[in-house]
Design a protein around this motif. Structure first.
Motif, short mmCIF file in Angstrom:
data_model
loop_
_atom_site.label_atom_id
_atom_site.label_comp_id
_atom_site.label_asym_id
_atom_site.label_seq_id
_atom_site.Cartn_x
_atom_site.Cartn_y
_atom_site.Cartn_z
N ASN A 293 0.85 -1.19 0.00
CA ASN A 293 0.00 0.00 0.00
C ASN A 293 0.89 1.25 0.00
N GLU A 294 0.73 2.13 0.97
CA GLU A 294 1.49 3.38 0.95
C GLU A 294 2.86 3.25 1.62
N GLU A 295 3.17 2.07 2.17
CA GLU A 295 4.46 1.86 2.83
C GLU A 295 5.47 1.33 1.80
N ASN A 306 27.27 0.18 5.88
CA ASN A 306 27.09 -1.22 5.49
C ASN A 306 25.69 -1.52 4.97
N GLY A 307 24.82 -0.51 4.95
CA GLY A 307 23.49 -0.68 4.40
C GLY A 307 22.46 -1.07 5.45
N LYS A 308 21.22 -0.66 5.22
CA LYS A 308 20.09 -1.01 6.07
C LYS A 308 18.82 -0.93 5.23
N ILE A 309 17.69 -1.33 5.79
CA ILE A 309 16.41 -1.25 5.10
C ILE A 309 15.49 -0.34 5.90
N ILE A 310 14.87 0.60 5.20
CA ILE A 310 13.97 1.54 5.85
C ILE A 310 12.59 1.48 5.20
N LYS A 311 11.60 2.03 5.90
CA LYS A 311 10.23 2.11 5.39
C LYS A 311 9.82 3.57 5.35
N ILE A 312 9.24 3.99 4.21
CA ILE A 312 8.78 5.37 4.03
C ILE A 312 7.30 5.34 3.67
N ASN A 321 10.20 10.94 9.48
CA ASN A 321 9.17 9.89 9.58
C ASN A 321 9.65 8.53 9.07
N TRP A 322 10.87 8.47 8.54
CA TRP A 322 11.38 7.20 8.05
C TRP A 322 11.55 6.21 9.21
N LYS A 323 11.22 4.96 8.96
CA LYS A 323 11.33 3.95 10.01
C LYS A 323 12.36 2.90 9.60
N GLU A 324 13.29 2.63 10.49
CA GLU A 324 14.32 1.63 10.24
C GLU A 324 13.73 0.24 10.48
N ILE A 325 13.83 -0.63 9.47
CA ILE A 325 13.27 -1.98 9.57
C ILE A 325 14.37 -3.00 9.82
N VAL A 326 15.36 -3.06 8.93
CA VAL A 326 16.52 -3.94 9.13
C VAL A 326 17.72 -3.07 9.43
N LYS A 327 18.26 -3.20 10.64
CA LYS A 327 19.34 -2.33 11.08
C LYS A 327 20.65 -2.66 10.37
N GLU A 328 21.56 -1.69 10.39
CA GLU A 328 22.89 -1.91 9.83
C GLU A 328 23.59 -3.02 10.59
N ALA A 329 24.26 -3.91 9.85
CA ALA A 329 24.97 -5.05 10.44
C ALA A 329 26.49 -4.78 10.42
N PRO A 330 27.26 -5.57 11.18
CA PRO A 330 28.73 -5.41 11.13
C PRO A 330 29.31 -5.71 9.75
N GLU A 331 28.61 -6.54 8.96
CA GLU A 331 29.07 -6.85 7.62
C GLU A 331 28.21 -6.10 6.60
N PRO A 332 28.76 -5.74 5.43
CA PRO A 332 28.00 -4.97 4.45
C PRO A 332 27.01 -5.82 3.67
N ILE A 333 25.91 -5.19 3.28
CA ILE A 333 24.99 -5.82 2.33
C ILE A 333 25.72 -5.96 1.00
N ALA A 334 25.66 -7.14 0.42
CA ALA A 334 26.50 -7.45 -0.74
C ALA A 334 26.12 -6.66 -1.98
#
Length: 708
Positions: A293-295, A306-312, A321-334
């Motif tokens: 939907n709107e998310e 290292n990258g993360k996943i957010i929701k807008i 208003n951005w919400k962090e869904i998957v936090k940054e990890a010690p290793e980078p997203i490939a």
């Protein structure tokens, strides 16, 4: 400031080109050596004419140089044996492409043997060819095959003299009687609309323009609808369709720069040129994953190297208003790359599938839609995960818990894996058959401490029982740009090199993506010499630890990879035994001036800097390979490949070889090799072109490195 830089650049050219143009050969070279090098008498004014790639003079010069190179490599008695060996191996890595799941079927490009390719539909255990008669196109050259959601059509694209799209009517097994032209491999994008009546694709504004646009093509109509045209040139665009089909989500970057714009273009308001700008970030990259939907979900390196996943929420898109869904990890997203990725997170049935890399080993983490970690799935090998059917290395049906991916490791030919993201299982769906015995070789990842203390990853592959006695020929491959992690992958020339007793190594220097976004930023633009230093440090490390010796090393780069490879050749010629340079970027002083209006190359300007600006000029002038060739230095042998169609970048290679032939004070060969009718970083429009190219390269190395 920019005008001052242009004046400075003009002054530089007047001083260096107009007054001190190198001759192709110095006067004290013998006639025999001139013939060996492909040289002859040539004036200073004639050398200047090499800046014009389409002139009759340049064509005559390159054809003569190329003919001498061919004579040189063909003189080795083992040439035919090497050719057969390369041909035996070169096809293997191309066999069996990744299945494309849709509805309840799989679309697969496969081959029955080395020459007979088929596009087939598979449902359960039943399989049938898509084409009812002999395909009117060479399926071995197929790059993209993207089915419509209902399976009625398949969009096909392949490399010939130019890239084009053709539409396959699946029920009839025939191509529709038109083609869509005006794009190229680096900018090809295509997304079907949900009802399969149309698709969106990238195309140039007109045949004489490099200006990229997005158009909508309707299957039953002749006129395409212009959807979006960027306000400025030099952009890279990727786009997807929202789940409801109401928006085209366009991700736009200023070339290879990190700045990102995300636009929402209404699909029901075509031609109005209206769009909503969701994100305009000068400091971070954003990749659209999915929406509910709107998310809207994005992978980003905003405040997360290292990258993360957010929701807008698109109704409230303000950054606070951005919400962090998957936090940054010690290793980078490939999958992060400055100019787009090939191994990106996906969302499948409300689950995030996120690829990570640690010390170059790759694995998946599975999260639910709220970012809660579920489990981890190790991935086989450390090779190139690659999907020829689109831009992501994952092939997925949104209604399934199974995804497909394909890996090509240096000693592992093309293998398709089926991954169950719920059970966490990884099953080899198909392996390419080959008589190459991978068990004779081993790969390892080691680390070299650079001069500043940071550890630089190195991928090594070699024959079992290899001795560290300094006698091994070693090819050190590099890229070091665009945040790309250049995992070694199965190629006929690399495998033949291993069978010759050589070591294959990859230096994962700064500028690449081996350690995430910061690692990339530390090796580009004003920091480019740092990446070159990394490459030189790796070279010295491998020599000092007995893997090889200076007379047995080969520096090797393609496109942007020729910058560190050629810079090492110029800055440290005593460490290099030979150089193999493909489609060289060697004259970086004039790069921005030549390519600022060319979409195909302008995207690299943020990566290397803009020499029209005085500050950038002073930095680039210290490391640009062509500008730093010196008189009376014995440079190692060089085999430099380019193409007549890679214009005007090909003039970098012409001038570099001519300058080497002039300035070097020894009898080493500096050779131009033409991959006729190919394009940037490809090896010819004919199927045999790669075989010949790789055979000639390896024969050259056998001669100049004295490999038995």
């Amino acid at each position: 400031m920019k005008n001052i830089g242009i004046i400075f650049l003009l002054f530089y050219y007047l001083c260096n080109y107009a007054q001190d143009v190198p001759k192709v050969f110095s006067a004290d070279k013998t006639k025999e050596n001139n013939i060996l090098y492909g040289g002859g008498e040539i004036s200073e004014n004639d050398l200047l004419r090499l800046n014009f790639p389409n002139s009759s003079f340049t064509e005559s010069w390159i054809r003569y140089q190329d003919s001498v190179t061919t004579t040189f490599v063909n003189s080795l008695t083992t040439y035919q044996c090497s050719s057969e060996q390369v041909e035996r191996l070169i096809e293997i890595g191309q066999r069996t492409m990744l299945p494309v799941p849709f509805k309840d079927s799989l679309l697969i490009l496969k081959e029955d043997d080395m020459r007979n390719w088929k596009l087939v539909m598979k449902k359960g255990k039943n399989e049938r060819p898509v084409f009812q008669e002999e395909p009117p196109i060479d399926l071995s050259r197929l790059f993209f095959y993207i089915p419509s959601p209902d399976g009625k059509y398949v969009a096909l694209s392949w490399m010939d003299k130019k890239m084009e799209w053709r539409i396959l009517d699946v029920a009839k097994g025939q191509l529709l009687n038109y083609s869509l032209k005006g794009t190229d491999l680096t900018n090809m994008r295509l997304v079907w609309y949900h009802d399969s009546t149309s698709f969106y694709y990238t195309v140039r504004m007109n045949t004489d323009s490099s200006e990229l646009t997005i158009k909508q093509h309707f299957i039953k109509e002749s006129n395409d609808q212009l959807i979006y045209k960027p306000l400025s040139g030099g952009v890279k665009m990727e786009f997807s369709l929202s789940e409801e089909g109401d928006f085209l989500v366009v991700e736009q970057r200023n070339g290879a720069d990190k700045n990102s714009k995300v636009l929402l273009i209404p699909t029901l308001d075509n031609g109005s040129e209206k769009y909503n700008q969701l994100i305009d970030s000068p400091y971070a990259s954003f990749t659209f994953l999915a929406n509910k939907n709107e998310e809207y979900y994005f992978e980003t390196d905003a405040d997360a190297a290292n990258g993360k996943i957010i929701k807008i929420n698109i109704n409230h898109p303000e950054e606070q208003n951005w919400k962090e869904i998957v936090k940054e990890a010690p290793e980078p997203i490939a999958g992060y790359q400055a100019a787009g990725g090939t191994f990106l997170p996906i969302m499948v049935n409300d689950k995030f599938v996120v690829p990570y890399q640690k010390n170059l080993a790759q694995f998946l983490k599975i999260f639910n839609s709220e970012g809660i970690f579920l489990h981890e799935i190790p991935l086989p090998s450390s090779g190139l995960y690659f999907n020829r059917n689109g831009l992501n290395a994952f092939s997925v049906n949104e209604n399934s818990m199974k995804i497909y991916t394909r890996v090509i490791g240096l000693v592992e030919p093309s293998t398709v894996y089926e991954i169950d993201i719920v059970k966490g299982t990884v099953f080899p769906y198909h392996r390419a058959s080959t008589n190459f015995n991978a068990s004779n070789y081993q790969s390892e990842i080691i680390f070299c401490k650079g001069r500043d203390g940071d550890e630089i990853p190195i991928t090594l592959t070699y024959r079992n029982g290899m001795k560290k006695d300094g006698k091994n020929p070693l090819m050190l491959q590099v890229y070091g740009a665009l945040a790309f992690t250049n995992y070694p992958y199965f190629q006929g020339d690399y495998i033949t090199w291993l069978e010759m007793g050589g070591i294959h190594a990859v230096a994962h220097i700064r500028g690449g993506g081996a350690k995430g976004s910061d690692w990339h930023q530390q090796g580009i633009n004003k920091n480019k010499q740092q990446g070159i230093n990394d490459y030189i440090d790796v070279l010295e490390f491998l020599i000092n630890n007995g893997f090889t010796s200076p007379t047995k090393t080969v520096v090797n780069g393609v496109s942007a990879g020729t910058i560190p490879a050629a810079a090492a050749l110029v800055q440290k010629p005593n460490l290099v035994g030979a150089a193999i340079l493909h489609y060289g970027m060697l004259d970086l002083i004039s790069y921005a001036e030549r390519f600022s209006s060319d979409e195909n190359y302008a995207y690299m300007i943020p990566e290397i800097g803009d020499a029209r600006l005085k500050e950038d000029f002073e930095i680039i002038n210290k490391y640009s390979p062509y500008q730093n060739l010196r008189d009376n230095v014995c440079y190692p042998p060089v085999f430099a490949l380019t193409s007549n169609n890679d214009s005007p970048l090909n003039t970098d290679t012409y001038k570099f070889i001519a300058a080497l032939q002039s300035k070097s004070n020894c009898s080493n060969p500096y050779m131009l090799y033409m991959a006729w009718d190919s394009y940037h970083a490809t090896f010819g429009s004919k199927r045999h072109a790669g075989k010949k190219t790789f055979t000639d390269e390896l024969t050259f190395l056998k001669k100049v490195l004295d490999i038995n």
